[in-house]
Structures are given as C-alpha cells and as structure tokens.
Design an enzyme around this catalytic site. Structure first.
Site, PDB file in Angstrom:
ATOM      1  N   ASN A   9      54.429  54.097  58.709  1.00 12.19           N
ATOM      2  CA  ASN A   9      54.403  52.994  59.670  1.00 12.19           C
ATOM      3  C   ASN A   9      55.785  52.932  60.308  1.00 12.19           C
ATOM      4  OD1 ASN A   9      54.284  50.603  61.068  1.00 12.19           O
ATOM      5  ND2 ASN A   9      54.116  49.277  59.263  1.00 12.19           N
ATOM      6  N   HIS A 100      49.558  43.258  58.725  1.00  4.91           N
ATOM      7  CA  HIS A 100      50.866  43.553  58.127  1.00  4.91           C
ATOM      8  C   HIS A 100      51.618  42.235  57.940  1.00  4.91           C
ATOM      9  CE1 HIS A 100      54.897  45.043  57.524  1.00  4.91           C
ATOM     10  NE2 HIS A 100      54.346  46.205  57.200  1.00  4.91           N
ATOM     11  N   GLU A 102      54.528  41.415  58.512  1.00  4.69           N
ATOM     12  CA  GLU A 102      55.365  41.024  59.655  1.00  4.69           C
ATOM     13  C   GLU A 102      54.521  40.308  60.712  1.00  4.69           C
ATOM     14  OE1 GLU A 102      57.065  44.936  60.132  1.00  4.69           O
ATOM     15  OE2 GLU A 102      58.124  44.619  58.244  1.00  4.69           O
ATOM     16  N   GLU A 171      51.306  45.329  49.740  1.00  6.16           N
ATOM     17  CA  GLU A 171      52.711  45.386  50.143  1.00  6.16           C
ATOM     18  C   GLU A 171      53.374  44.057  49.781  1.00  6.16           C
ATOM     19  OE1 GLU A 171      53.413  48.472  53.499  1.00  6.16           O
ATOM     20  OE2 GLU A 171      52.897  46.579  54.433  1.00  6.16           O
ATOM     21  N   SER A 216      59.425  49.723  50.266  1.00  5.22           N
ATOM     22  CA  SER A 216      60.570  50.513  49.791  1.00  5.22           C
ATOM     23  C   SER A 216      60.177  51.788  49.046  1.00  5.22           C
ATOM     24  CB  SER A 216      61.504  49.637  48.936  1.00  5.22           C
ATOM     25  OG  SER A 216      62.020  48.577  49.714  1.00  5.22           O
TER      26      SER A 216
END
Ligand code: 13P
Length: 252
Positions: A9, A100, A102, A171, A216
């Site tokens: 991504n 996502h 974000e 995530e 990460s």
C-alpha cells in the site's frame, strides 16, 4: 489451503518516474523466482493506476497484480472526486483496500460505509481488502478483541457469505507507521479470534477467508509473522515503497 498474499500500500506516495522504476525492479526480481503459490499486488494512488497497470501487464507475471486504495460506495452519479469500482476494474485493479484506518479516522468512514464499498468491489469481480484494527487506547483499556469483533460483526451482517471472497487485513492502528510491530503471537491470537468469530457465522467462510497482517511489517519481521497459522500474508505500507524491501518481504 489459503495462498500467502502480500500487498503493498503505497498510500499517497509515488511519481511517474518512481513508479516505473519500482515496477521494473520488482518484476525483474520476481521473474528470478518467487516461492510457488503466492500472490502479490501493489495498491497505487488512483492517478497512477493506468500507468501501473500498463507496466504490470508488460511484465506479465500471473501472480502479480494491481490494487486501489479506496473506492466509492456508489456505482455512479453525482459524487465529485470519487472513483467507482467499475472504473477501478477498467484500470486493471484486482484488489481494492476499503476501510483503511487512515480513512476511518481522517474521513470518518463507518463500518457500514466500508461494507457498502466492499459490496461494490465484489459486484465488479474484484477482491476487497477490508481493514480492521484497534487503536492504542482501545488496546490499553483491554478492549482490543471487543473492538475488532464489532468491526467484523458489521461486515458479516452486510456481506454474509460473500465474505469468503474478501480479504481481511488486521492492522492495529498503534502499529501503523510507528515501527511498533505487533509480536507474531499477538497478531496470531487476534487473527485466530477473527477466524473463530467468522466460524460462528459459517465454517466455510472462516476457512476460506485470507487474513493479512499490517503494521510496520519489514523484511526482518515478515518471516516470523507469515509463519503463523492464521496469518495469510501482509499489507505493507512504508516498507513497500522500497522495491528491494518489498521483494524481500514477498520472499519471506
Ligand atoms: P506501515 O507498514 O507503514 O506500518 O503501514 C501499514 C499500513 O497501513 C498498510 O495499509
């Protein structure tokens, strides 16, 4: 047997020149050999999808494909600035990230909206990559599993057995872009919990659905994460910007 899937991504990064270099390096590296039975994709920013599609077509590796980072929840119409699933499909996408963190945080996307987006993606024959995960505060207050269960429950309610054709990306928000990777065991425990929850709905869906880990992931921690029985691959942010790191993770 679920295939291992690694998806990059890029988020809002890239340029025409960088994208071309990246795809050339990655395709060349992949042509030299990848472990069998794996799938790979890169989710580029929308303005670059046509360029990336043309470059990926050129390297013609059946296991490497293109994805988008978001999609409209609507099929067409007066939605200025949005891109529909049919448009993304025309540009060669096989995968579309939805929900996502974000977008959940910066654009206030809800689980319901995310499920609607996933339906649009499925209706166009592509695979939605549905992102879920708890924040640091939610984990620190002992509510990580409860939060993730709530997110999954909403997807089950709307998507039902079409979830078998989706990917889920766990995530944890505290691990995204922070360098604080979840330990392989912590990630495995959450992936297991997700699979068990899906099995409460339908055993078949639970055994089919790929659950990717994101947050990460780097070449030096990917091997341990991907070795876990319920981790079916990764959604890679920062490390996917470097083609050598992405290749190394794909080989993990
Ligand atoms: P990082 O790999 O940079 O932590 O990002 C993960 C992510 O958000 C992928 O979607």
């Amino acid at each position: 047997m679920r295939p291992l899937i690694v998806i990059g991504n890029w988020k809002m990064n890239g340029s025409l020149a960088n994208n071309e270099d990246w795809i050339k390096v990655v395709c060349k590296g992949m042509e030299q050999g990848m472990p069998a039975g794996r799938k790979f994709a890169v989710c580029a920013p929308a303005p670059y999808l046509a360029q990336c599609n043309a470059l990926i077509q050129k390297c013609s590796l059946a296991f490497m494909s293109l994805g988008a980072q978001d999609v409209s929840a609507h099929a067409s119409g007066a939605f200025t600035g949005e891109a529909s699933a049919s448009m993304l499909r025309e540009l060669g996408c096989n995968y579309v990230i939805v929900g996502h963190s974000e977008r959940r945080h910066m654009h206030h996307e809800t689980d319901g909206l995310i499920a609607e987006k996933a339906l649009q993606v499925l209706d166009q024959g592509m695979t939605p990559v549905i992102c879920i995960g708890e924040s640091a505060d939610e984990r620190n207050s002992g509510r990580a599993v409860e939060v993730v269960r709530g997110q999954i429950a909403k997807q089950v309610a709307v998507l039902q057995d079409r979830l078998a054709d989706c990917l889920i990306a766990y995530e944890p928000v505290w691990a995204i872009g922070t360098g604080k990777v979840a330990s392989a065991q912590l990630a495995q425990d959450m992936h297991r919990a997700i699979r068990l929850q899906l099995a409460e709905f339908d055993e078949d869906v639970a055994s089919h659905v790929g659950i990717l880990y994101g947050g990460s992931v780097k070449p030096d921690n990917a091997v341990e994460l991907f070795a876990m029985p319920d981790i079916d691959g990764g959604l890679i942010g920062g490390a996917s910007l470097n083609p050598q790191d992405f290749l190394a993770i794909c080989q993990s």
